[in-house]
Write a protein that holds these residues in place. Sequence first.
Motif, mmCIF file in Angstrom:
data_model
loop_
_atom_site.group_PDB
_atom_site.id
_atom_site.type_symbol
_atom_site.label_atom_id
_atom_site.label_comp_id
_atom_site.label_asym_id
_atom_site.label_seq_id
_atom_site.Cartn_x
_atom_site.Cartn_y
_atom_site.Cartn_z
ATOM 1 N N ASP A 184 36.783 9.166 16.706
ATOM 2 C CA ASP A 184 37.469 8.223 15.779
ATOM 3 C C ASP A 184 36.774 7.236 15.333
ATOM 4 O OD1 ASP A 184 39.272 10.418 16.102
ATOM 5 O OD2 ASP A 184 41.291 8.891 16.538
ATOM 6 N N ALA A 185 36.475 6.161 16.186
ATOM 7 C CA ALA A 185 35.728 4.937 15.959
ATOM 8 C C ALA A 185 34.115 5.323 15.490
ATOM 9 C CB ALA A 185 35.521 4.109 17.091
ATOM 10 N N LEU A 186 33.617 6.295 16.008
ATOM 11 C CA LEU A 186 32.503 6.650 15.350
ATOM 12 C C LEU A 186 32.415 7.166 13.917
ATOM 13 C CD1 LEU A 186 31.018 8.645 18.399
ATOM 14 C CD2 LEU A 186 29.650 6.729 17.530
ATOM 15 N N ALA A 187 33.281 8.005 13.611
ATOM 16 C CA ALA A 187 33.578 8.447 12.248
ATOM 17 C C ALA A 187 33.813 7.395 11.371
ATOM 18 C CB ALA A 187 34.830 9.569 12.120
ATOM 19 N N ARG A 188 34.764 6.417 11.742
ATOM 20 C CA ARG A 188 35.207 5.133 10.921
ATOM 21 C C ARG A 188 33.948 4.289 10.609
ATOM 22 N NH1 ARG A 188 40.020 1.086 12.338
ATOM 23 N NH2 ARG A 188 39.761 -0.274 10.216
ATOM 24 N N LEU A 189 33.277 4.006 11.721
ATOM 25 C CA LEU A 189 32.000 3.069 11.678
ATOM 26 C C LEU A 189 31.161 3.548 10.815
ATOM 27 C CD1 LEU A 189 30.607 0.594 12.388
ATOM 28 C CD2 LEU A 189 29.985 1.796 14.517
ATOM 29 N N ILE A 190 30.757 5.118 10.746
ATOM 30 C CA ILE A 190 29.932 5.647 9.874
ATOM 31 C C ILE A 190 30.222 5.551 8.510
ATOM 32 C CG2 ILE A 190 28.729 7.812 9.394
ATOM 33 C CD1 ILE A 190 28.819 8.723 12.423
ATOM 34 N N GLN A 191 31.700 5.615 8.254
ATOM 35 C CA GLN A 191 32.167 5.641 7.116
ATOM 36 C C GLN A 191 31.948 4.270 6.366
ATOM 37 O OE1 GLN A 191 36.140 6.506 6.361
ATOM 38 N NE2 GLN A 191 35.855 7.497 4.143
ATOM 39 N N ASP A 192 32.334 3.278 6.926
ATOM 40 C CA ASP A 192 32.113 1.929 6.707
ATOM 41 C C ASP A 192 30.647 1.452 6.590
ATOM 42 O OD1 ASP A 192 34.871 1.604 6.776
ATOM 43 O OD2 ASP A 192 34.980 0.308 8.811
ATOM 44 N N ALA A 193 29.888 1.752 7.231
ATOM 45 C CA ALA A 193 28.395 1.651 7.280
ATOM 46 C C ALA A 193 27.849 2.145 5.853
ATOM 47 C CB ALA A 193 27.728 2.093 8.511
ATOM 48 N N ALA A 194 28.057 3.305 5.497
ATOM 49 C CA ALA A 194 27.867 3.941 4.455
ATOM 50 C C ALA A 194 28.008 2.979 3.236
ATOM 51 C CB ALA A 194 28.247 5.254 4.063
ATOM 52 N N ARG A 195 29.058 2.213 3.026
ATOM 53 C CA ARG A 195 29.337 1.282 2.183
ATOM 54 C C ARG A 195 28.685 -0.116 2.426
ATOM 55 N NH1 ARG A 195 34.469 3.497 2.999
ATOM 56 N NH2 ARG A 195 35.097 1.867 4.278
ATOM 57 N N ALA A 196 28.507 -0.413 3.506
ATOM 58 C CA ALA A 196 28.129 -1.666 3.992
ATOM 59 C C ALA A 196 26.764 -2.013 4.157
ATOM 60 C CB ALA A 196 28.746 -2.479 5.083
ATOM 61 N N LEU A 197 26.038 -0.841 4.416
ATOM 62 C CA LEU A 197 24.599 -0.949 4.500
ATOM 63 C C LEU A 197 23.977 -1.054 3.076
ATOM 64 C CD1 LEU A 197 23.551 1.708 7.243
ATOM 65 C CD2 LEU A 197 23.211 -0.858 7.317
ATOM 66 N N LYS A 198 22.541 -1.906 3.076
ATOM 67 C CA LYS A 198 21.864 -1.975 1.968
ATOM 68 C C LYS A 198 21.123 -0.423 1.846
ATOM 69 C CE LYS A 198 20.744 -6.976 2.432
ATOM 70 N NZ LYS A 198 19.811 -7.623 2.609
ATOM 71 N N ALA A 199 20.570 0.042 0.674
ATOM 72 C CA ALA A 199 19.855 1.033 0.658
ATOM 73 C C ALA A 199 18.706 0.916 1.403
ATOM 74 C CB ALA A 199 19.356 1.090 -1.037
ATOM 75 N N GLY A 200 18.301 1.928 2.420
ATOM 76 C CA GLY A 200 17.442 2.051 3.259
ATOM 77 C C GLY A 200 17.695 1.517 4.448
ATOM 78 N N GLY A 201 18.918 0.852 4.592
ATOM 79 C CA GLY A 201 19.350 0.150 5.806
ATOM 80 C C GLY A 201 19.720 1.204 6.952
ATOM 81 N N TRP A 202 19.609 0.744 8.304
ATOM 82 C CA TRP A 202 19.444 1.652 9.328
ATOM 83 C C TRP A 202 20.882 1.429 9.951
ATOM 84 C CZ3 TRP A 202 16.305 5.465 10.892
ATOM 85 C CH2 TRP A 202 15.170 5.723 10.217
ATOM 86 N N LEU A 203 21.407 2.445 10.821
ATOM 87 C CA LEU A 203 22.576 2.709 11.673
ATOM 88 C C LEU A 203 21.920 3.158 12.956
ATOM 89 C CD1 LEU A 203 25.677 2.239 12.209
ATOM 90 C CD2 LEU A 203 26.044 4.322 11.076
ATOM 91 N N PHE A 204 22.171 2.598 13.942
ATOM 92 C CA PHE A 204 22.265 3.173 15.306
ATOM 93 C C PHE A 204 23.518 2.903 16.097
ATOM 94 C CE2 PHE A 204 17.925 1.750 14.131
ATOM 95 C CZ PHE A 204 17.245 3.041 14.131
ATOM 96 N N LEU A 205 23.812 4.266 16.886
ATOM 97 C CA LEU A 205 24.970 4.156 17.496
ATOM 98 C C LEU A 205 24.846 4.719 18.557
ATOM 99 C CD1 LEU A 205 26.910 6.041 14.355
ATOM 100 C CD2 LEU A 205 27.388 3.565 15.235
ATOM 101 N N GLU A 206 25.425 3.987 19.787
ATOM 102 C CA GLU A 206 25.601 4.934 21.072
ATOM 103 C C GLU A 206 26.800 5.560 20.993
ATOM 104 O OE1 GLU A 206 26.286 3.784 25.787
ATOM 105 O OE2 GLU A 206 25.801 2.215 24.457
ATOM 106 N N HIS A 207 26.592 6.920 21.559
ATOM 107 C CA HIS A 207 27.731 7.621 21.751
ATOM 108 C C HIS A 207 27.853 8.538 23.082
ATOM 109 C CE1 HIS A 207 24.743 10.625 20.949
ATOM 110 N NE2 HIS A 207 24.387 9.980 19.802
ATOM 111 N N GLY A 208 28.663 9.397 23.318
ATOM 112 C CA GLY A 208 28.737 10.130 24.415
ATOM 113 C C GLY A 208 27.561 11.255 24.581
ATOM 114 N N ALA A 209 27.346 11.789 25.653
ATOM 115 C CA ALA A 209 26.337 12.774 25.886
ATOM 116 C C ALA A 209 26.457 13.967 25.180
ATOM 117 C CB ALA A 209 25.998 12.808 27.368
#
Length: 141
Positions: free
Chosen positions: A79-104
């Motif tokens: 749930d949090a990963l999906a929401r963060l990815i959706q929010d990051a798609a709007r909040a990142l500059k074009a070409g900006g990077w997103l790195f996420l820790e997640h379960g194995a």
Amino acid sequence: DRSAAAVQTARQNARTHKVEHRIDWFCRDWDAALVPDRQTFDLIVSNPPYVAEQDPHLTQGDVRREPRTALAAGAQGLDALARLIQDAARALKAGGWLFLEHGAGQSAAVHALLNKLNFKGVATWSDLAGLERVTGAHKAG
């Protein structure tokens, strides 16, 4: 982070590595920091909650003392990963990077979430135990 103590620890680590001046610090819930009309970001790095609500590990070892909200995120832990990815798609500059820790066992699901929102260069890295634990991608520009 929403924890002032966690932000202070991160700031001290940044001072130690002489990069504090290159970081914008926020002490609030991450979704409040990613409101699109506030600002855009070049980089978002996050260790959001990613454990399934009923995972038995939540009642074992040291994690028993952790705030549940810092660990658990819905039935599959996504749930949090999906929401963060959706929010990051709007909040990142074009070409900006997103790195996420997640379960194995979550890298395929995280890849799917990133691809659905048109992120590019999706890649996953393993931890020292060889478990896939970090996925990153950049916003199409």
